[in-house]
Scaffold this active site. Structure first.
Site, mmCIF file in Angstrom:
data_model
loop_
_atom_site.group_PDB
_atom_site.id
_atom_site.type_symbol
_atom_site.label_atom_id
_atom_site.label_comp_id
_atom_site.label_asym_id
_atom_site.label_seq_id
_atom_site.Cartn_x
_atom_site.Cartn_y
_atom_site.Cartn_z
ATOM 1 C CB CYS A 1 -0.963 0.042 1.179
ATOM 2 S SG CYS A 1 -2.082 1.457 1.088
ATOM 3 C CB CYS B 1 -4.163 3.935 -2.353
ATOM 4 S SG CYS B 1 -3.316 4.442 -0.833
#
Length: 455
Positions: A201, A386
């Site tokens: 991430c 995200c």
């Protein structure tokens, strides 16, 4: 006795038959001996019991009952790692981010081999575990994730969790404690960093920064979004030249940093940490190669990451150690009965749980097509997401695909993190996604942007 044994799960049968000496407990091949009709099923081995491994196992078993799946993973727990950002902000309990691996695997309908992989022998359709156990397969799915190397950065391992050095990639508890305990009686130097390696991430290293800044503002340490620079000096160091690889979102993040008086230090790579008594320095290498020693009171570090060690020099990996797959079909470029998804694969997109949501149904369809001798018709477009929190009730919902193509779900501009839109986005991150993860995704019933509807 044997009638009872055959009613057990394959893992239970292994223990019983091994105990009475019927089969060798050092080999997993007994699972495939012609003892029952089960042995006629297609044997699929999944390396990794993380998000990718469990999701694809669940979906495969829902699509085809004529297969057996063994998940190979030596971890005791399965973690919902996206929530570690929330743990670091005091918005989530660390214990709620984990469940026993065996329970998660069995809920998916698969069997667990609680060992780690040492090597893959694709020419023999076999994997070898760290104990020397050999496991045969008809199809192999590599979903091994990526590793965090706490020893690759000098000074990190011996200081993590103390001396003002923290990381949300360590679970987030120490981060929250450090944010709360910050000494506000004197000026403080606060550093947040991004590594020069791929990461889990890519937005997580910034999430903790914005949430910490908001906490200090709400508790009176900062006033007017960080204007009281005599107390805190917050900086973000990254080897990149922008805050995010997608220009639309990078522009908004730059505005947020300016609004909150956060200094952005581009083309700076953290190379080490030095702690000598009360003197603490982060060592950075600038783009011109010069080294800089920056003092800190609080340092949030993202450790270097990379592919699992067993993939290094593996026949199925590329030069970087990632499983070399076709970025569209997720099939190995070298072996037709091997597929990979998630963080360990070579697909050129951000490594997130959202990416796995989009990859899993593609892999499942293509593996089953390969098994039937049909063309691989499903294609992955690089979709990933995200959800970048900028506060407890504000979030940029960034969605994009290959080449940075924006692929937003909602009929509004998702880069705006404030107002009602930001609250809706934040609710997804803090409430909807965790529930969907445990109750739908790991059970093969969640497909990301399309929700419960299979794309």
């Amino acid at each position: 006795m044997f009638s009872r044994v055959l009613s057990f799960t394959r893992t239970q049968r292994a223990a019983v038959l091994g105990a009475v000496g019927v089969v060798s407990t050092t080999s997993w091949t007994y699972l495939h001996n012609p003892v029952t009709a089960e042995s006629e099923k297609t044997r699929i081995v999944v390396i990794g019991g993380g998000t990718a491994g469990i999701t694809v196992s669940s979906q495969l078993l829902k699509k085809d009952k004529d297969i057996d799946i063994t998940v190979v993973d030596g971890s005791k727990y399965h973690y919902y790692q996206p929530a570690w950002t929330l743990v670091g902000a005091g918005l989530y309990d660390y214990e709620d981010t984990r469940r026993e691996m065996r329970r998660v695997v069995e809920d998916a309908g698969a069997d667990l081999l609680p060992e780690n992989v040492n090597k893959i022998r694709p020419d023999e359709n076999k994997i070898v575990t760290t104990s020397g156990r050999e496991v045969q397969y008809d199809y192999l799915v590599v979903a091994a994730g990526m590793t965090t190397d706490w020893t690759a950065l000098p000074g990190l391992k011996e200081n993590i969790g103390k001396n003002g050095v923290v990381s949300n990639y360590d679970g987030g508890e120490a981060t929250h404690q450090a944010i709360q305990a910050l000494d506000t009686g004197s000026p403080q130097q606060i550093l947040f960093t991004f590594p020069a390696t791929p990461v889990k991430c890519g937005g997580a290293p910034q999430k903790v920064m914005y949430l910490a800044q908001e906490y200090w503002q709400d508790t009176g340490v900062l006033e007017d979004k960080g204007s009281d620079m005599n107390k805190l000096n917050i900086s973000f160091y990254t080897p990149a030249k922008a805050l995010f690889p997608v220009a639309k979102y990078a522009e908004r993040l730059a505005e947020i940093c300016e609004e909150r008086h956060i200094h952005t230090m581009f083309t700076h790579t953290l190379t080490g940490i030095e702690v000598k008594g009360d003197e603490k320095h982060a060592i950075f290498r600038a783009e011109d190669g010069k080294m800089k020693r920056v003092p800190f009171d609080l340092l949030h570090v993202v450790p270097p990451m990379g592919p699992p060690p067993f993939l290094n020099l593996s026949p199925i990996a590329n030069a970087g150690g990632w499983v070399d797959v076709d970025k569209s079909t997720l099939q190995s470029t070298k072996y037709s009965n091997i597929f990979a998804l998630g963080d360990c694969s070579s697909v050129p997109t951000s490594k997130t749980a959202a990416a796995i949501c989009a990859q899993a149904p593609v892999l499942v369809k293509n593996l089953l097509s390969q098994r039937r001798g049909e063309p691989l018709a499903a294609h992955y477009n690089g979709y990933t997401s995200c959800p970048l929190m900028t506060g407890k009730n504000s979030l940029l919902l960034m969605e994009f695909g290959y080449g940075g193509e924006v692929m937003e779900t909602f009929p509004w501009d998702q880069r705006w993190d404030n107002g009602l839109r930001g609250r809706v986005h934040a609710c997804l991150k803090t409430t909807v996604f965790p529930w969907a993860y445990w109750n739908l995704m790991l059970k093969g019933r969640w497909y990301g942007p399309s929700g419960i509807f299979e794309p």
